[in-house]
Design a protein around this motif. Structure first.
Motif, PDB file in Angstrom:
ATOM      1  N   HIS A 143      36.068  39.975  70.207  1.00  0.00           N
ATOM      2  CA  HIS A 143      37.262  39.736  69.630  1.00  0.00           C
ATOM      3  C   HIS A 143      36.923  39.226  68.180  1.00  0.00           C
ATOM      4  CE1 HIS A 143      38.108  34.759  69.376  1.00  0.00           C
ATOM      5  NE2 HIS A 143      38.482  35.359  69.100  1.00  0.00           N
ATOM      6  N   GLN A 144      37.308  39.110  68.000  1.00  0.00           N
ATOM      7  CA  GLN A 144      37.613  39.808  66.363  1.00  0.00           C
ATOM      8  C   GLN A 144      38.531  38.208  66.484  1.00  0.00           C
ATOM      9  OE1 GLN A 144      36.468  41.102  64.477  1.00  0.00           O
ATOM     10  NE2 GLN A 144      35.814  43.614  65.966  1.00  0.00           N
ATOM     11  N   ILE A 145      37.600  36.649  64.851  1.00  0.00           N
ATOM     12  CA  ILE A 145      38.927  36.288  64.586  1.00  0.00           C
ATOM     13  C   ILE A 145      39.174  36.497  63.014  1.00  0.00           C
ATOM     14  CG2 ILE A 145      36.829  34.570  65.737  1.00  0.00           C
ATOM     15  CD1 ILE A 145      35.129  34.738  63.199  1.00  0.00           C
ATOM     16  N   SER A 146      39.024  37.789  62.232  1.00  0.00           N
ATOM     17  CA  SER A 146      39.670  38.026  61.438  1.00  0.00           C
ATOM     18  C   SER A 146      40.420  39.075  61.650  1.00  0.00           C
ATOM     19  CB  SER A 146      38.594  38.300  60.209  1.00  0.00           C
ATOM     20  OG  SER A 146      39.365  39.009  59.425  1.00  0.00           O
ATOM     21  N   ALA A 147      41.768  39.078  60.665  1.00  0.00           N
ATOM     22  CA  ALA A 147      42.358  41.062  60.648  1.00  0.00           C
ATOM     23  C   ALA A 147      42.033  41.300  59.888  1.00  0.00           C
ATOM     24  CB  ALA A 147      44.088  39.791  59.883  1.00  0.00           C
ATOM     25  N   GLU A 278      33.481  36.086  54.289  1.00  0.00           N
ATOM     26  CA  GLU A 278      33.076  34.726  55.548  1.00  0.00           C
ATOM     27  C   GLU A 278      33.351  35.315  56.604  1.00  0.00           C
ATOM     28  OE1 GLU A 278      31.754  32.190  55.937  1.00  0.00           O
ATOM     29  OE2 GLU A 278      32.670  30.651  54.038  1.00  0.00           O
ATOM     30  N   ALA A 279      33.033  34.876  58.111  1.00  0.00           N
ATOM     31  CA  ALA A 279      34.075  35.567  59.153  1.00  0.00           C
ATOM     32  C   ALA A 279      34.978  34.968  59.410  1.00  0.00           C
ATOM     33  CB  ALA A 279      32.348  35.537  60.287  1.00  0.00           C
ATOM     34  N   PHE A 280      35.479  33.575  58.878  1.00  0.00           N
ATOM     35  CA  PHE A 280      36.142  32.746  59.505  1.00  0.00           C
ATOM     36  C   PHE A 280      36.941  32.002  58.599  1.00  0.00           C
ATOM     37  CE2 PHE A 280      39.704  29.318  61.220  1.00  0.00           C
ATOM     38  CZ  PHE A 280      40.622  30.851  61.296  1.00  0.00           C
ATOM     39  N   GLY A 281      36.454  31.046  58.420  1.00  0.00           N
ATOM     40  CA  GLY A 281      36.003  29.868  57.062  1.00  0.00           C
ATOM     41  C   GLY A 281      36.746  28.921  57.832  1.00  0.00           C
ATOM     42  N   LEU A 282      36.258  28.248  58.698  1.00  0.00           N
ATOM     43  CA  LEU A 282      36.936  27.128  59.665  1.00  0.00           C
ATOM     44  C   LEU A 282      36.875  25.975  58.930  1.00  0.00           C
ATOM     45  CD1 LEU A 282      38.157  26.235  61.850  1.00  0.00           C
ATOM     46  CD2 LEU A 282      35.288  25.412  62.916  1.00  0.00           C
ATOM     47  N   ALA A 283      35.962  25.469  57.848  1.00  0.00           N
ATOM     48  CA  ALA A 283      36.418  24.486  56.613  1.00  0.00           C
ATOM     49  C   ALA A 283      37.448  24.588  56.269  1.00  0.00           C
ATOM     50  CB  ALA A 283      34.971  23.779  56.468  1.00  0.00           C
ATOM     51  N   PHE A 302      39.952  36.726  52.671  1.00  0.00           N
ATOM     52  CA  PHE A 302      40.646  35.291  52.690  1.00  0.00           C
ATOM     53  C   PHE A 302      42.741  35.004  52.051  1.00  0.00           C
ATOM     54  CE2 PHE A 302      36.681  34.693  50.779  1.00  0.00           C
ATOM     55  CZ  PHE A 302      36.153  33.628  51.903  1.00  0.00           C
ATOM     56  N   ARG A 303      43.005  36.476  51.900  1.00  0.00           N
ATOM     57  CA  ARG A 303      44.215  36.293  51.193  1.00  0.00           C
ATOM     58  C   ARG A 303      44.704  36.444  52.328  1.00  0.00           C
ATOM     59  NH1 ARG A 303      43.064  41.915  48.923  1.00  0.00           N
ATOM     60  NH2 ARG A 303      41.904  41.496  46.975  1.00  0.00           N
ATOM     61  N   TRP A 304      44.316  37.398  54.004  1.00  0.00           N
ATOM     62  CA  TRP A 304      45.183  36.649  55.195  1.00  0.00           C
ATOM     63  C   TRP A 304      45.045  35.369  55.731  1.00  0.00           C
ATOM     64  CZ3 TRP A 304      41.977  35.244  59.579  1.00  0.00           C
ATOM     65  CH2 TRP A 304      42.914  34.997  61.284  1.00  0.00           C
ATOM     66  N   LEU A 305      43.893  34.110  55.279  1.00  0.00           N
ATOM     67  CA  LEU A 305      43.119  33.125  56.241  1.00  0.00           C
ATOM     68  C   LEU A 305      44.522  32.370  55.133  1.00  0.00           C
ATOM     69  CD1 LEU A 305      41.358  31.832  57.764  1.00  0.00           C
ATOM     70  CD2 LEU A 305      39.709  30.670  55.830  1.00  0.00           C
ATOM     71  N   LEU A 306      44.697  32.365  54.109  1.00  0.00           N
ATOM     72  CA  LEU A 306      45.898  31.491  53.688  1.00  0.00           C
ATOM     73  C   LEU A 306      46.380  32.093  52.838  1.00  0.00           C
ATOM     74  CD1 LEU A 306      43.463  28.519  52.512  1.00  0.00           C
ATOM     75  CD2 LEU A 306      45.446  28.049  54.667  1.00  0.00           C
ATOM     76  N   PRO A 307      47.232  32.606  53.052  1.00  0.00           N
ATOM     77  CA  PRO A 307      47.994  33.780  52.156  1.00  0.00           C
ATOM     78  C   PRO A 307      49.537  33.035  51.132  1.00  0.00           C
ATOM     79  CG  PRO A 307      49.695  33.437  54.342  1.00  0.00           C
ATOM     80  CD  PRO A 307      47.669  32.263  54.259  1.00  0.00           C
ATOM     81  N   ASN A 308      48.442  32.875  50.172  1.00  0.00           N
ATOM     82  CA  ASN A 308      48.930  32.323  48.704  1.00  0.00           C
ATOM     83  C   ASN A 308      48.412  32.669  47.981  1.00  0.00           C
ATOM     84  OD1 ASN A 308      49.934  30.807  46.709  1.00  0.00           O
ATOM     85  ND2 ASN A 308      49.599  28.238  47.785  1.00  0.00           N
ATOM     86  N   SER A 309      48.348  33.647  46.434  1.00  0.00           N
ATOM     87  CA  SER A 309      48.515  34.109  45.477  1.00  0.00           C
ATOM     88  C   SER A 309      47.478  32.807  44.585  1.00  0.00           C
ATOM     89  CB  SER A 309      48.665  35.049  44.969  1.00  0.00           C
ATOM     90  OG  SER A 309      49.781  35.014  44.423  1.00  0.00           O
ATOM     91  N   ALA A 310      48.011  32.076  44.647  1.00  0.00           N
ATOM     92  CA  ALA A 310      47.120  30.750  43.610  1.00  0.00           C
ATOM     93  C   ALA A 310      46.101  30.546  44.061  1.00  0.00           C
ATOM     94  CB  ALA A 310      48.025  30.068  44.478  1.00  0.00           C
TER      95      ALA A 310
END
Length: 366
Positions: A143-147, A278-283, A302-310
């Motif tokens: 089970h992967q939690i990150s793309a 990070e493995a994920f970054g729940l916080a 991190f680009r996948w986690l929050l896709p906003n270049s800002a």
């Protein structure tokens, strides 16, 4: 056929954040759909939960019985070995169809013990450590939690059919502030217009790079407040003193109960995360879902986690974070550009993820 599931993690009940909380939330969310038992290391025992006896890696017993030294391994290996041995009687006789683990040494032990003892269960391993794919423990399904880690594993030869990508979930009901921003700031003695920089992460140099955050805030003009909230369980004990030496009364160091983290999100202005991986970054997700602007390292995960270049910045560049924080402090519009509340809530709320986790468990059945 509905699979019978055992979730096993020695840190649950002992560690209040990290992937231990993921497993506790997973149990709470999915137990209504599947017959489940949570095998954990401590805490209150509720229905469907079992606390196992074992040698905790940071406990008193392991100092008097240093099994890890006899093994030539780390205290975590001794913890997982004794936890696995305590778990075995519950697995004999085919009582569970799926055993779900997240600690790599525990996965290895159960995989080999299953073979030696001819036990019958499918082993599901959640990769929550960001380890190199070559070091993954053996399991029946990964089970992967990150793309990003999924793509890396495929690039290094892992069969995508052997893996499933389902991110971590968060519980919105756990992140409701106890009061409004003005009241919370008054309670903590923080002026209404003071710029508050929050970090919710373990206090260490190696992974979370807390020292980098301290050094960057020290370069900022004015009177910003850096609030460091995190554990020293896997940290550097000198970091609080280091932060106070650099920032004086411009820093606070706490480790509040999880139920109070929402108050920190509500009173803060921004949350930079100085880690480069990070493995994920729940916080991070929880802060974003609460409406707090977040700043992350410019990296694939991190680009996948929050896709906003800002939200992305090179955290390894000296002075870059200090410059950006100074700009954000001066311009409320800069804060708004880095808010990802709608995306975080739509993507990571457990309500959105439950069907995918149900499919994951059902995929373990022959």
């Amino acid at each position: 056929m509905t699979p019978r599931i055992a979730i096993a993690c020695p840190g649950v009940g002992l560690v209040q954040r990290g992937f231990e909380r993921l497993f506790l939330d997973l149990f709470d969310e999915m137990r209504g759909d599947f017959p489940m038992t949570l095998f954990k290391g401590g805490g209150e025992v509720r229905a469907g939960e079992v606390v196992l006896p074992f040698l905790r890696r940071g406990g008193t017993a392991i100092r008097y019985l240093p099994l890890h030294r006899l093994m030539g391994r780390t205290p975590m290996h001794a913890e997982c070995l004794t936890f696995a041995l305590a778990l075995l009687p519950h697995l004999i006789g085919g009582r569970y169809d799926v055993v779900h683990v997240i600690d790599p040494p525990l996965a290895r032990l159960l995989f080999h013990l299953r073979r030696v003892l001819h036990l019958r269960f499918g082993l599901l391993y959640t990769e929550g450590t960001a380890m190199p794919p070559r070091d993954y423990p053996p399991c029946d399904r990964l089970h992967q939690i990150s793309a990003a880690t999924f793509a890396d594993a495929v690039a290094q030869g892992h069969d995508p059919a052997h893996m499933a990508l389902v991110p971590c979930g968060y519980r919105p009901d756990r992140f409701v502030a106890s009061a409004d921003r003005a009241t919370l700031r008054a309670h903590h003695g923080i002026a209404p217009d003071r710029f508050v920089i929050l970090s919710v992460a373990a206090l260490n140099r190696g992974h979370k790079r807390t020292h980098h955050l301290v050094d960057e805030v020290a370069q900022m003009p004015g009177d910003p407040l850096l609030w460091l909230d995190g554990s020293l369980d896997h940290g550097d004990p000198d970091l609080p003193a280091y932060a106070r030496a650099k920032l004086g009364d411009r820093v606070r160091v706490t480790h509040v109960p999880s139920a109070q983290v929402a108050d920190l999100f509500a009173l803060a202005d921004v949350m930079p995360h100085a880690a480069t991986f990070e493995a994920f970054g729940l916080a991070i997700v929880e802060a974003a879902a609460a409406g707090l602007p977040v700043i992350l390292h410019d990296a694939p995960h991190f680009r996948w986690l929050l896709p906003n270049s800002a939200c992305w910045i090179d955290m390894t560049a000296p002075g870059a974070l200090a410059t950006l924080l100074t700009r954000i402090a001066a311009d409320p519009a800069e804060r708004h550009r880095r808010q990802m509340q709608d995306h975080a809530r739509a993507t990571y709320d457990w309500a959105a993820l439950r069907p995918a986790y149900a499919d994951l468990y059902r995929s373990m059945m022959p």
